[in-house]
Enzyme design. Structure first.
Site, PDB file in Angstrom:
ATOM      1  N   TYR A 164       0.562  -1.383  -0.201  1.00  0.00           N
ATOM      2  CA  TYR A 164      -0.168   0.367   0.119  1.00  0.00           C
ATOM      3  C   TYR A 164       0.675   1.037   0.184  1.00  0.00           C
ATOM      4  CZ  TYR A 164      -3.613   3.236   1.601  1.00  0.00           C
ATOM      5  OH  TYR A 164      -4.668   4.260   2.356  1.00  0.00           O
ATOM      6  N   LYS A 168       0.495   4.337  -2.993  1.00  0.00           N
ATOM      7  CA  LYS A 168       0.229   5.495  -2.334  1.00  0.00           C
ATOM      8  C   LYS A 168       1.088   6.299  -2.801  1.00  0.00           C
ATOM      9  CE  LYS A 168      -3.688   5.212  -0.946  1.00  0.00           C
ATOM     10  NZ  LYS A 168      -5.377   6.180  -1.737  1.00  0.00           N
TER      11      LYS A 168
HETATM   12  P1  NAI Z   1     -13.677   3.125   2.284  1.00  0.00           P
HETATM   13  O1  NAI Z   1     -13.169   1.575   2.057  1.00  0.00           O
HETATM   14  O2  NAI Z   1     -14.614   3.972   2.863  1.00  0.00           O
HETATM   15  O3  NAI Z   1     -14.043   3.639   0.604  1.00  0.00           O
HETATM   16  C1  NAI Z   1     -13.601   3.492  -0.537  1.00  0.00           C
HETATM   17  C2  NAI Z   1     -13.951   3.181  -1.564  1.00  0.00           C
HETATM   18  O4  NAI Z   1     -13.962   1.914  -3.000  1.00  0.00           O
HETATM   19  C3  NAI Z   1     -14.976   2.200  -1.560  1.00  0.00           C
HETATM   20  O5  NAI Z   1     -16.490   2.484  -1.251  1.00  0.00           O
HETATM   21  C4  NAI Z   1     -14.565   1.029  -2.593  1.00  0.00           C
HETATM   22  O6  NAI Z   1     -15.929   0.122  -2.604  1.00  0.00           O
HETATM   23  C5  NAI Z   1     -14.553   1.360  -3.522  1.00  0.00           C
HETATM   24  N1  NAI Z   1     -13.316   0.769  -4.729  1.00  0.00           N
HETATM   25  C6  NAI Z   1     -12.608  -0.280  -3.766  1.00  0.00           C
HETATM   26  N2  NAI Z   1     -11.977  -1.004  -5.013  1.00  0.00           N
HETATM   27  C7  NAI Z   1     -12.724   0.023  -6.141  1.00  0.00           C
HETATM   28  C8  NAI Z   1     -12.235  -0.171  -7.825  1.00  0.00           C
HETATM   29  N3  NAI Z   1     -11.442  -1.076  -7.998  1.00  0.00           N
HETATM   30  N4  NAI Z   1     -13.332   0.492  -8.751  1.00  0.00           N
HETATM   31  C9  NAI Z   1     -13.926   1.293  -7.950  1.00  0.00           C
HETATM   32  N5  NAI Z   1     -14.288   1.393  -6.386  1.00  0.00           N
HETATM   33  C10 NAI Z   1     -13.831   0.950  -5.572  1.00  0.00           C
HETATM   34  O7  NAI Z   1     -12.522   4.159   2.567  1.00  0.00           O
HETATM   35  P2  NAI Z   1     -12.230   5.515   2.633  1.00  0.00           P
HETATM   36  O8  NAI Z   1     -11.393   5.284   3.888  1.00  0.00           O
HETATM   37  O9  NAI Z   1     -13.132   6.831   2.401  1.00  0.00           O
HETATM   38  O10 NAI Z   1     -11.147   5.379   1.262  1.00  0.00           O
HETATM   39  C11 NAI Z   1     -10.293   6.430   0.613  1.00  0.00           C
HETATM   40  C12 NAI Z   1      -9.260   6.633   0.207  1.00  0.00           C
HETATM   41  O11 NAI Z   1      -8.371   6.946   1.022  1.00  0.00           O
HETATM   42  C13 NAI Z   1      -8.536   5.537  -0.160  1.00  0.00           C
HETATM   43  O12 NAI Z   1      -7.592   5.478  -1.659  1.00  0.00           O
HETATM   44  C14 NAI Z   1      -7.839   5.312   0.787  1.00  0.00           C
HETATM   45  O13 NAI Z   1      -6.684   3.993   0.024  1.00  0.00           O
HETATM   46  C15 NAI Z   1      -7.645   6.808   1.394  1.00  0.00           C
HETATM   47  N6  NAI Z   1      -6.808   7.186   2.464  1.00  0.00           N
HETATM   48  C16 NAI Z   1      -8.178   7.040   3.668  1.00  0.00           C
HETATM   49  C17 NAI Z   1      -7.504   7.274   4.994  1.00  0.00           C
HETATM   50  C18 NAI Z   1      -8.287   6.933   5.515  1.00  0.00           C
HETATM   51  O14 NAI Z   1      -7.876   8.237   7.082  1.00  0.00           O
HETATM   52  N7  NAI Z   1      -9.866   6.738   5.683  1.00  0.00           N
HETATM   53  C19 NAI Z   1      -5.628   7.381   4.945  1.00  0.00           C
HETATM   54  C20 NAI Z   1      -5.133   7.509   3.897  1.00  0.00           C
HETATM   55  C21 NAI Z   1      -5.669   6.989   2.071  1.00  0.00           C
END
Ligand code: NAI
Length: 731
Positions: A164, A168
């Protein structure tokens, strides 16, 4: 509050918008007028399964609030399909927020090929494919805003997240290059590293933290970065809990460990390790050119036999203590009304504008010399920098960084001016050296103006000098509100060709091949020409072209202007200070920043002439009288006193006025709010106490012992005051 940020007419794709952060972004864009493509594959956090429910639900939420949205259920690995949904539904794509993500955390040894590949496919390759599909549409419409989603795990590393973290931080590299390639098409790409409670973080964070770190504390940053008004490009931001910070690279000054004609050894690296890793005065290279420049300099220094074992810039020849205080040979400048007129034409004045005649026609009854002509007499001082002990200046690397000009009386329309230049300070900015050059210009022994040239020598830093100087006249940011007045004026195709006739003969401003060597597409306008434009815009807007109202100007030169471009001077009035920002209208690029002009509220209260300006200070009246005495008896007083005496007048505990009585040079002068640093003695006293002493109500000795009158410097000189003050001799 200022105008709200809206996205009417914009089409936004948010990937992974079925939940977490993506959902919050989609809702916020929808609420502010954008048409939103809500993409989500609807799988689990490890990348398995799929469902349309998540995206549909968010689309419903947006529509329920009156917004426009459609769903897309494809994986980001099918980038084209996501963009096609935008084109089919709304006919364009303006903004892409690459947000979709999954996690497959494992300690490094247990990371399988699948763990590695899936993470890279969704995060890095997915963002690449979606963005590439949108790129040409953005390029053609000359507008695009792209967000990449990184993570603190990528920036700093995190146990169990090798796959990851790599993906990232890969996104940051992708964003850095897109920012460069997109800039000229108005496509901006920025990266966010968010922290928010979501299903991805609920496995690693305690539940109350998941609850408190809301996604809505992240979305406003993403919206601002995606707005057309936001000029940020290539930035990286950490964001969470309502806090936002920007990150950048820092690089130590480093150490050259190679010697001419010798092989480089690991022992030399070991022996210089502390210096290589020492972040004192670290530089902050902002682009690859700045990064490579150091290496080019090292090559030329080491192979020329210099800089062995030295810092990369080879600035060993710099010795600030030898340079500071050095005086350059005195310069004289003789001019007639023709020079004033030529200068006025050089800074864009024209007979098209009837009120410019005052500066263009010597027969005009108020014929005047533009105040900024004050730099012309002093500018040759810059060439004298080549012969200063302790400074080894490469003139091909010299940039004019900042300029300050202060007039003590309106400039004569002809005459001979004498300038004396002194190296005021030498600063080490890491990536370069700043030389502050103070130039005092006299007419018949009377101080007419003071210039401070701030020149930046690229690559000459790292000599271990100080970074800041109290002697530097500093810039000031404009107030945080739309400008109070704006003047836009086209420069002519021949503006630089005309301006150079006032004495700046640098071929950079006329010779295309010389300009090309400096990396410019064609010859550029003189920074001091834009400076002249901006100053006369202020003079016209706020002083009715009355040159006696002009006190001083300070600017920082930021970017070049090409002749033919339009200059847009934005002005903010704050009492007698007019803040200025100057832009190229066609590109929006800021060319003069942190700039301001100080005007006299009424005619100058100093020795020059006119009614005194008091601003409510009683002591101003006394000094107006002292000014008159010096004007009448200056030469005699200089002989008697032979010292520079300064007063700091205080009001409510703050210094509100500085008077410098120069009874050492020429015919003497009384300067208001000039730098009193060279005074032999300085008196600090409150306005009321000053008056009490003058009126005989307060004994000066008592005032001194009661702490009401402070004296710094040669206290014995106060005895000589009688010569100046006569009736006011008690102070
Ligand atoms: P989340 O799991 O709630 O949202 C991610 C969404 O992406 C999910 O709804 C999932 O269904 C969708 N998804 C996954 N693979 C997919 C694909 N191949 N095509 C289309 N949609 C897909 O997670 P969150 O926390 O909202 O994360 C959003 C972004 O922020 C991610 O890239 C995550 O790595 C990044 N991030 C989040 C952090 C946090 O503290 N929440 C920390 C650092 C980064």
């Amino acid at each position: 509050m200022s105008v709200p940020l809206t996205f009417d007419g914009r089409v936004v794709l948010v990937t992974g918008a079925g939940g977490g952060l993506g959902r919050e972004y989609a809702l916020a864009f929808g609420q502010r007028g954008a048409a939103v493509i809500v993409n989500d594959l609807g799988g689990d956090i490890k990348g398995g399964g799929r469902s349309s429910a998540a995206a549909d639900k968010v689309v419903e939420e947006i529509r329920a609030k009156g917004g426009k949205a459609v769903a897309n259920y494809d994986s980001v690995e099918d980038g084209e399909k996501l963009i096609q949904t935008a084109l089919d539904a709304f006919g364009r794509i303006d903004i892409v927020v690459n947000n979709a993500g999954i996690l497959r955390d494992r300690s490094f040894a247990r990371t399988s090929d699948m763990d590695w590949d899936l993470i890279h496919r969704v995060h890095l390759r997915g963002s690449f494919l979606v963005t590439r599909a949108a790129w040409n549409h953005m390029k053609n419409q000359k507008f695009g805003r792209i967000i990449m989603t990184s993570s603190a795990a990528g920036i700093y590393g995190n146990f169990g997240q090798a796959n990851y973290s790599a993906a990232k931080l890969g996104l940051l590299g992708l964003s850095n290059t897109l920012a460069i390639e997109g800039q000229k098409y108005n496509i901006h790409c920025n990266t966010v590293a968010p922290t928010a409670g979501s299903r991805l973080t609920e496995t690693v964070m305690p539940p109350d933290l998941v609850e408190s770190l809301k996604a809505e504390y992240v979305a406003p940053l993403v919206l601002w970065l995606c707005h057309e008004a936001c000029q940020e490009n290539g930035g990286l931001f950490e964001v969470g809990a309502g806090w936002i910070g920007k990150l950048r690279w820092e690089r130590s000054i480093g150490r050259t460990v190679r010697q001419k004609n010798k092989s480089m050894t690991p022992e030399a690296v070991r022996d210089s390790w502390n210096e290589i890793c020492d972040f004192t005065d670290a530089t902050k290279p902002a682009n690859i050119q700045e990064s490579l420049q150091t290496l080019v300099e090292v090559l030329s220094k080491v192979d020329a036999g210099r800089g062995i074992g030295a810092n990369p810039t080879g600035a060993a020849a710099t010795n600030p203590s030898a340079a500071v205080g050095q005086m350059l040979p005195e310069m004289t400048f003789t001019y007639t009304h023709m020079n004033c007129i030529l200068y006025a034409l050089g800074v864009g004045m024209s007979t098209k504008d009837p009120d410019h005649l005052q500066f263009l026609y010597e027969g005009h009854q108020e014929f005047s010399c533009l105040p900024t002509f004050g730099v012309i007499a002093a500018q040759s001082a810059m060439t004298g920098l080549g012969s200063i002990p302790g400074l080894d200046i490469d003139f091909t690397r010299l940039l004019h960084g900042e300029q300050y000009l202060e007039l003590f009386k309106p400039l004569p329309i002809s005459g001979t001016l004498t300038s004396r230049a002194t190296v005021a300070d030498v600063l080490d900015k890491g990536s370069g050296m700043i030389v502050l050059l103070d130039v005092h210009t006299y007419s018949g022994g009377e101080l007419v103006c003071y210039n401070q040239f701030s020149v930046f020598i690229v690559g000459a830093g790292g000599f271990g000098g100080k970074r800041m100087s109290q002697k530097a006249v500093v810039t000031a940011p404009p107030p945080d509100r739309p400008a109070d007045a704006v003047i836009v004026e086209e420069t002519s195709r021949d503006q630089a060709a005309l301006y150079r006739l006032s004495g700046d003969w640098n071929p950079l401003h006329i010779d295309p091949s010389f300009a090309a060597m400096g990396g410019f597409k064609s010859p550029i306008l003189h920074g001091l020409c834009s400076f002249g434009f901006a100053a006369r815009h202020v003079l016209k807007q706020y002083a009715g072209n009355d040159v006696s109202r002009f006190k001083s100007i300070k600017v920082r030169f930021v970017k070049p202007v090409y002749p033919g471009q339009s200059l847009q001077t934005e002005m903010w009035k704050e009492a007698n200070r007019i803040h200025i920002q100057c832009k190229v209208k066609e590109t929006g690029a800021v060319v003069l920043s942190g700039a301001y002009i100080d005007l006299h509220a009424a005619a100058d209260a100093s020795v020059s002439a006119g009614p005194p300006q008091t601003d409510g200070l009683q002591s101003d009246l006394v000094f107006a009288e002292i000014g008159r005495r010096i004007r009448d008896l200056g030469e005699e007083l200089v002989k008697k006193v032979n010292a520079v005496l300064a007063w700091e007048i205080m009001k409510d505990g703050k210094r509100v006025r500085q008077w410098t009585m120069d009874l050492k040079t020429g015919r003497g002068a009384l300067l208001r709010d000039a730098d009193g640093g060279r005074a032999d003695v300085t008196f600090t006293v409150a306005d009321e106490d000053f008056m009490d002493v003058v009126m005989g109500k307060l004994n000066p000795q008592k005032a001194f012992f009661a702490g009401k009158l402070k004296v710094k410097g040669n206290i014995m000189l106060s005895q000589k005051l009688e010569a100046v003050l006569k009736d006011y001799a008690k102070l």
